[in-house]
Write a protein that holds these residues in place. Structure first.
Motif, PDB file in Angstrom:
ATOM      1  N   GLY A  26     -22.883  25.562  -9.460  1.00 42.28           N
ATOM      2  CA  GLY A  26     -23.206  26.856  -8.844  1.00 42.28           C
ATOM      3  C   GLY A  26     -22.342  27.231  -7.655  1.00 42.28           C
ATOM      4  O   GLY A  26     -22.711  28.101  -6.866  1.00 42.28           O
ATOM      5  N   TYR A  29     -18.598  29.832 -10.083  1.00 43.77           N
ATOM      6  CA  TYR A  29     -18.695  30.866 -11.115  1.00 43.77           C
ATOM      7  C   TYR A  29     -19.975  31.684 -11.017  1.00 43.77           C
ATOM      8  O   TYR A  29     -21.048  31.135 -10.741  1.00 43.77           O
ATOM      9  N   ALA A  30     -19.850  32.987 -11.258  1.00 44.69           N
ATOM     10  CA  ALA A  30     -21.015  33.866 -11.276  1.00 44.69           C
ATOM     11  C   ALA A  30     -21.679  33.831 -12.652  1.00 44.69           C
ATOM     12  O   ALA A  30     -21.820  34.838 -13.332  1.00 44.69           O
ATOM     13  N   TYR A  31     -22.036  32.628 -13.056  1.00 41.37           N
ATOM     14  CA  TYR A  31     -22.794  32.439 -14.289  1.00 41.37           C
ATOM     15  C   TYR A  31     -24.115  31.790 -13.902  1.00 41.37           C
ATOM     16  O   TYR A  31     -24.172  31.057 -12.904  1.00 41.37           O
TER      17      TYR A  31
END
Lengths: 163, 163
Positions: A26, A29-31
């Motif tokens: 976390g 990446y904006a996943y």
């Protein structure tokens, strides 16, 4: 010797172990951190225009995607995302992939490349993108929720590929 | 008296005429200028988290969507897009919708709102967003291909909703 080639579906078996580690952390990446393998395949292999792998003697060390960043009046700018296996760090895999992606982008007719959401805490990546000609063109205040640091700024980075 | 309420599917019959005009002009939205009605429904009504309409005596004057801008570590920031019917300009519809959207965003738990791609030629919108508390936090060089002006810069605009 690192080779970069287009990915095929079965390559994801080798991508998923490092993809999963990177996304679950976390920090970059904006996943969703709890993304499933199937969602990951869709995000990384299906939705982008192209997906590539960097390999050495059959072992996949990293992967990147390339896609149009904004459609219509924005469709001459592409976006890429890069991931490197933890075991392959420090071997220039990210640099090789980023240079390869710029060449592919030019061949596909893109005029520029944009990274939309680079966490300000990800200083290694920022330094590398700057070395490779990207500039910070925006700062998004508190837009990235880092699991240890809390709300940190994110940068928008951009490179003209026509220069 | 302008009322703002959540949209339902049949409202798109009244949205499409102005949606189509705005997108076909290619001067403000990063959508393909030849977008079909079905693609428009998907983009405006299906994919976003919420879609609203502004109406007066049963006539829809404008519409906006609200959605998460980036997932995972970016999911506390939302994104909105607003469209106003040409015949309803100058009546404060965009202001009413933008204020409404900020209130909805807060209620949905978002901490900030981001506009990713505001053409620098769209000076009326920029002035309005600034008046409503948004700041330019990024400039994307030549990222918007304007049909008359050519490659123009686009702004990233941002507002903290917790202040």
């Amino acid at each position: 010797m690192i080779t970069i080639r287009e990915a095929d579906t079965k390559d994801f078996e080798q991508i998923w172990p490092f993809f999963h580690v990177i996304v679950a952390a976390g920090t970059t990446y904006a996943y969703p951190t709890e993304m499933t393998k199937q969602e990951a395949i869709n995000t990384w292999m299906v939705l982008p225009e192209k997906t590539y792998v960097a390999e050495h003697e059959g072992e996949i060390l990293g992967s990147y995607y390339l896609k149009t960043n904004m459609s219509g009046p924005g469709s001459h700018v592409c976006n890429c995302g890069y991931m490197v296996s933890d075991s392959a760090r420090g071997k220039g895999v990210a640099t090789a992939m980023c240079e390869h992606s710029q060449e592919q982008a030019r061949q596909l007719g893109y005029r520029a490349m944009q990274f939309n959401f680079v966490a300000s805490t990800n200083t290694g990546a920022i330094r590398l993108w700057e070395k490779l000609g990207f500039e910070k063109v925006g700062r998004l205040p508190g837009a990235f929720k880092h699991p240890q640091e809390g709300y940190v700024d994110a940068f928008v980075m951009f490179k003209d590929l026509m220069g």
